[in-house]
Design a protein around this motif. Sequence first.
Motif, PDB file in Angstrom:
ATOM      1  N   UNK A   9       0.911  -1.241  -0.050  1.00  0.00           N
ATOM      2  CA  UNK A   9       0.009   0.035   0.020  1.00  0.00           C
ATOM      3  C   UNK A   9       0.800   1.122  -0.054  1.00  0.00           C
ATOM      4  N   UNK A  10       2.152   0.883  -0.384  1.00  0.00           N
ATOM      5  CA  UNK A  10       2.807   2.437  -0.498  1.00  0.00           C
ATOM      6  C   UNK A  10       3.673   2.462   0.975  1.00  0.00           C
ATOM      7  N   UNK A  11       3.416   2.058   1.934  1.00  0.00           N
ATOM      8  CA  UNK A  11       4.201   2.113   3.290  1.00  0.00           C
ATOM      9  C   UNK A  11       5.042   0.971   3.422  1.00  0.00           C
ATOM     10  N   UNK A  12       6.293   1.235   4.194  1.00  0.00           N
ATOM     11  CA  UNK A  12       6.962   0.301   4.734  1.00  0.00           C
ATOM     12  C   UNK A  12       6.412  -0.878   5.632  1.00  0.00           C
ATOM     13  N   UNK A  13       6.382  -1.761   5.338  1.00  0.00           N
ATOM     14  CA  UNK A  13       5.773  -2.965   5.974  1.00  0.00           C
ATOM     15  C   UNK A  13       6.673  -4.079   6.352  1.00  0.00           C
ATOM     16  N   UNK A  14       6.574  -4.449   8.066  1.00  0.00           N
ATOM     17  CA  UNK A  14       7.177  -5.676   8.446  1.00  0.00           C
ATOM     18  C   UNK A  14       6.084  -6.698   8.578  1.00  0.00           C
ATOM     19  N   UNK A  15       6.262  -7.783   7.903  1.00  0.00           N
ATOM     20  CA  UNK A  15       5.301  -8.645   7.491  1.00  0.00           C
ATOM     21  C   UNK A  15       5.028  -9.808   9.075  1.00  0.00           C
ATOM     22  N   UNK A  16       4.037  -9.819   9.570  1.00  0.00           N
ATOM     23  CA  UNK A  16       3.759 -10.793  10.476  1.00  0.00           C
ATOM     24  C   UNK A  16       2.456 -11.452  10.293  1.00  0.00           C
ATOM     25  N   UNK A  17       2.095 -12.593  10.929  1.00  0.00           N
ATOM     26  CA  UNK A  17       0.902 -13.450  10.536  1.00  0.00           C
ATOM     27  C   UNK A  17      -0.129 -13.141  11.525  1.00  0.00           C
ATOM     28  N   UNK A  18      -0.121 -12.712  12.510  1.00  0.00           N
ATOM     29  CA  UNK A  18      -1.302 -12.553  13.498  1.00  0.00           C
ATOM     30  C   UNK A  18      -0.983 -11.159  14.129  1.00  0.00           C
ATOM     31  N   UNK A  19      -1.904 -11.049  15.191  1.00  0.00           N
ATOM     32  CA  UNK A  19      -1.640  -9.768  16.196  1.00  0.00           C
ATOM     33  C   UNK A  19      -0.708 -10.089  17.285  1.00  0.00           C
TER      34      UNK A  19
END
Length: 379
Positions: free
Chosen positions: A69-79
């Motif tokens: 979406x145009x933002x730096x994202x650190x990927x995780x699977x859940x909360x």
Amino acid sequence: MDRTRKLIAEAFEDIADGIETGSFKKRLRIGLTIYGSEHGVEEMIKAAQLAKNKYGDFDVVLIGPDVNCGFETVEVQDAEEGHKKMIDLLDKRKIDGCVTQHFDFPIGVSTVGMLVAPGSGKNMVLSTTTGTMSTNRVEGMVKNSIAGIAAAKSVGIDNPSVGILNVDGARGTLRALKELQSKGYKINFAQSLRKNGEVLMRGNDLLSGTPDVMVCDSLTGNILIKIFSAYTTGGDYETLGYGYGPGIGENYDKLVNIVSRASGAPLICEALKYCAVCAENDVLKVAKSEFQRARNAGLEEILNRERPSESGEIKIPPKEVVTYAIPGIDILELDSACRALWKDGIYSESGMGCTGPVILVNSEKGSQAVEVLKKAGYK
């Protein structure tokens, strides 16, 4: 590749701004966990976009699914993984603060919210809104006062006025604070807008934003922040104010600002800005300094009078990692519930989540701990 180019372009823009202004001030990075909202991931992304468009003086780092979406994202699977990653990023200083939901703080840490008083449009710090400074009511509210002063100073109020909401424990809190004041800790007490002009605040003062800092217990504060955030929407979508605020404790070292799972994008946008301002002005360092000043004025001696004496020594078991939360214990019984578990050889700590008090134990001993608490009459 597009994201990399965007980040490089932003870096060059920062360099250009630094050359132009003569200042190479570090650009703040504020995290936002995007799992867990009742309104979905899209609402959280909308909040980040609003903050970028409205303020643009800090970067938002998303922690959640990779949604491109145009933002730096650190990927995780859940909360749950999102909270672990948030702590890791804070520890490694890859983000300067983070906005999240439903996070369990240890006892001794409580969040300082900020709302917009409907009668005046004035911002008012509400101390506190989640977590708890102490299981002793008066001690907790005294420490809430110090935390609220720290938060207010961090948002630019140099000499904040302090009012105490007239709830259970208010007069004991006022008595303790006046003694602290007499011994050298600076407190600027507010006066109620009602004719009696007391330091103890009424509902009218909540509506008008009489003090810069309104002190209350965190459970009352939690109800108030929800009402003031959502009274125009019917309750299921929070739009007004700045959220539940940063978790502040005497020695807490992670800037974590809380919003509700019912918070909408307009409120989360302001919570991100609140977090960025707290990071820029190092609210945790300010809080540490305020608590030290209070201690120098005799805080511990004053609070000792409010603490119940404990009879008998119970050996605390060796410390363990505690990630299993047991809810349903009354806040006034947290300490004794912990002692019951220690007596049975189970290491435990008390904590406070967004939905109330919790006992924290090692995940492998969760079921055993529940049974011990049931037998002891706590569940």
